[in-house]
Design an enzyme around this catalytic site. Structure first.
Site, mmCIF file in Angstrom:
data_model
loop_
_atom_site.group_PDB
_atom_site.id
_atom_site.type_symbol
_atom_site.label_atom_id
_atom_site.label_comp_id
_atom_site.label_asym_id
_atom_site.label_seq_id
_atom_site.Cartn_x
_atom_site.Cartn_y
_atom_site.Cartn_z
ATOM 1 C CG LEU A 41 -16.023 -19.964 -10.272
ATOM 2 C CD1 LEU A 41 -17.372 -19.266 -10.403
ATOM 3 C CD2 LEU A 41 -14.961 -18.980 -9.776
ATOM 4 C CG ASN A 43 -12.103 -16.229 -10.924
ATOM 5 O OD1 ASN A 43 -12.121 -16.954 -9.950
ATOM 6 N ND2 ASN A 43 -11.881 -14.944 -10.827
ATOM 7 C CG ASP A 44 -8.945 -13.644 -12.743
ATOM 8 O OD1 ASP A 44 -10.070 -13.888 -13.186
ATOM 9 O OD2 ASP A 44 -8.671 -12.590 -12.149
ATOM 10 C CD GLN A 60 -8.204 -15.330 -7.755
ATOM 11 O OE1 GLN A 60 -9.126 -14.826 -7.145
ATOM 12 N NE2 GLN A 60 -7.015 -15.534 -7.201
ATOM 13 C CB SER A 104 -5.850 -12.026 -9.833
ATOM 14 O OG SER A 104 -6.839 -12.936 -10.218
ATOM 15 C CD GLU A 221 -11.924 -6.992 -12.337
ATOM 16 O OE1 GLU A 221 -12.308 -7.122 -11.174
ATOM 17 O OE2 GLU A 221 -12.321 -7.719 -13.263
HETATM 18 C C1 FRU Z 1 -11.019 -10.753 -12.425
HETATM 19 C C2 FRU Z 1 -11.079 -10.622 -10.918
HETATM 20 C C3 FRU Z 1 -9.855 -9.934 -10.360
HETATM 21 C C4 FRU Z 1 -9.816 -10.431 -8.946
HETATM 22 C C5 FRU Z 1 -10.287 -11.860 -9.102
HETATM 23 C C6 FRU Z 1 -11.087 -12.383 -7.956
HETATM 24 O O1 FRU Z 1 -11.798 -11.786 -12.898
HETATM 25 O O2 FRU Z 1 -12.247 -9.925 -10.526
HETATM 26 O O3 FRU Z 1 -9.851 -8.534 -10.471
HETATM 27 O O4 FRU Z 1 -8.546 -10.368 -8.383
HETATM 28 O O5 FRU Z 1 -11.073 -11.880 -10.279
HETATM 29 O O6 FRU Z 1 -11.349 -13.732 -8.124
#
Ligand code: FRU
Length: 480
Positions: A41, A43-44, A60, A104, A221
């Site tokens: 996965l 993400n950010d 991430q 992040s 966030e």
């Molecule tokens: C946003 C978030 C951030 C955090 C990260 C964890 O998508 O929740 O706030 O640092 O993803 O993966």
């Protein structure tokens, strides 16, 4: 030097990439020109920086499955924002201060040292959370050494305190962090430092009813604060906003405030909140200033807490991706986003028509079809409503009576049609980037943007144009 524990975790993640390489590669929905994870996965986007001529995008990453968890920082580099190279894993969640996730954060250049700031996420056996803002450094931009915790949780906040974005202004460094106050409202919090290791807490600059914002979410966030065209822009991702008309329909939102930050008093005077993107999957954007002076944004083409097990790519052991890099401009207090020019390098096999005229009918245009393509409609003149149907899996509709632009798609959770909409006074151009399983639509040169994943059948590559009334436009199409 990395600790033995960090090195071990990194080896395990590499083994995971090897193990599932074939499975990921065989997925038709794997993206052709968007950043996606090698496995697991994504993400950010994190740590965006243009450093010594090279663009760095960290992200991430959960290598071991397609859910969230103790995140790593994966790493890609590029010289042109188009061709990317997978680099060594930058950070793994190995130490007491980040053992449940290197969350992040951002990157800066400190006199030739590439320096990362990130949140160390820690949970105890009862699930209680602790948060530490941490630093890691590299001389070559590839091998990172953790230097530990630089900011601990100030009074007045819960442990939902994360995602440091750092920048320099004059002689000082500043850090903005996403936070939840003890009253459970979302805030952006500012710190200042002379040396990047000792940080002074300056207070909240937005959220929690500062500037009469009112009730505006229980957590913010991924803040980012930067100067653009003479003003300051604060990007944040508020969680817990209620849907309101056409706004705020995703699980969590991502948008911005334009204003002025008084660095002396740490006060940010700002206007109202505007969503950055009107589509289904867009979150946690981050920006960088590149060496050409452009402010470039990349976001996660996903949103948190969204039926992740229903994404078809999970069967191929990967999920989520990043958006295309977009250049930001501020016009009359509004952010415009346009895909960076370099993407034109991908163009092949142009097909163009001018003065296409449609009256109360639906047509297809010879050669205007495909799954990995760019479409550019310009000089749109419309009396009535228009609709573009894409691969029988998404539709873009402009209703000129209501002045509303709509993106519809088939939900990948339940197959039902769902939509996102925004007001648009006039429609004069549509610039669309389709990848095997994503769509990004830039209306009127970036005045509004819709970003979404979609999962059309491989064999359906048709695109049709319809008008209820009369529609005239010019169109160019490229394979990418
Ligand atoms: C946003 C978030 C951030 C955090 C990260 C964890 O998508 O929740 O706030 O640092 O993803 O993966």
């Amino acid at each position: 030097m990395k600790s033995e524990k960090e090195q071990q975790l990194i080896e395990q993640a590499y083994a995971e990439i090897e193990k599932y390489r074939d499975m990921v590669e065989k997925d038709y929905y794997r993206l052709h020109y968007h950043l996606m994870p090698p496995v697991g996965l994504m993400n950010d986007p994190n740590g965006l920086i243009h450093w010594n001529g090279v663009y760095h995008v960290f992200y991430q990453w959960m290598p071991f499955h397609t859910g969230h968890g103790a995140k790593f920082w994966g790493h890609y580099t590029s010289c042109d924002l188009v061709h990317w190279k997978q680099e060594k894993i930058a950070l793994a969640p190995s130490e007491w201060f980040d053992k449940n996730g290197c969350y992040s954060g951002s990157a800066i250049d400190n006199d030739g040292i590439l320096t990362l700031f990130y949140t160390g996420n820690v949970k105890d056996e009862y699930g209680n959370r602790q948060t530490y803002q941490c630093i890691a450094i590299s001389k070559n931009g590839i091998d990172f050494e953790k230097k530990g915790v630089v900011v601990t949780l100030p009074d007045g906040y819960t442990a939902h305190f994360r995602d440091p974005k750092v920048w320099k202004k004059g002689e000082n460094w500043y850090m903005v962090v996403g936070a939840q106050s003890k009253n459970l409202d979302g805030r952006a919090v500012l710190f200042r430092s002379k040396n990047l290791f000792d940080w002074e807490y300056l207070g909240a600059i937005a959220g929690g009813n500062l500037n009469q914002l009112g009730d505006f979410g229980y957590m913010w966030e991924c803040p980012d604060l930067f100067e653009l065209d003479g003003q300051e822009v604060l990007l944040v991702c508020p969680q817990g906003l209620k849907a309101e008309g056409m706004k705020y329909h995703n699980v969590h939102q991502s948008g911005y405030f334009v204003g002025r930050l008084d660095y002396e008093t740490a006060q940010f005077f700002h206007g109202s909140f505007t969503e950055l993107d009107r589509g289904f999957e867009f979150y946690a954007p981050q920006t960088m200033l590149d060496e050409k002076g452009r402010r470039i944004l990349i976001a996660w083409m996903g949103v948190p807490d969204q039926d992740e097990d229903k994404h078809p790519t999970v069967a191929h052991r990967w999920i989520h991706a990043l958006t295309l890099p977009r250049q930001l401009k501020l016009k009359d207090g509004k952010l415009y986003q346009t895909p960076v020019k370099e993407l034109q390098m991908l163009r092949k096999d142009k097909i163009a028509y001018s003065g296409v005229t449609i009256a109360n009918e639906e047509i297809m245009l010879e050669g205007i079809s495909g799954d990995v393509i760019e479409l550019h409609l310009e000089n749109i003149r419309l009396l009535g409503d228009m609709e573009i149907a894409i691969r029988n899996a998404a539709r873009l509709i402009y209703n000129s009576g209501e002045r509303v632009l709509t993106l519809e798609r088939k939900s990948f959770a339940n197959g039902l049609t769902e939509k996102r909409q925004c007001h648009l006074e006039y429609l004069h151009s549509l610039h669309m980037f389709l990848d095997t399983s994503s769509i990004e639509v830039f209306a009127n040169d970036g005045e509004e943007v819709f970003t979404a994943r979609f999962f059309p059948y491989k064999n359906n590559q048709t695109i049709s144009f319809a008008a209820n009334g009369q529609l005239v436009f010019d169109i160019e199409k490229w394979s990418l």
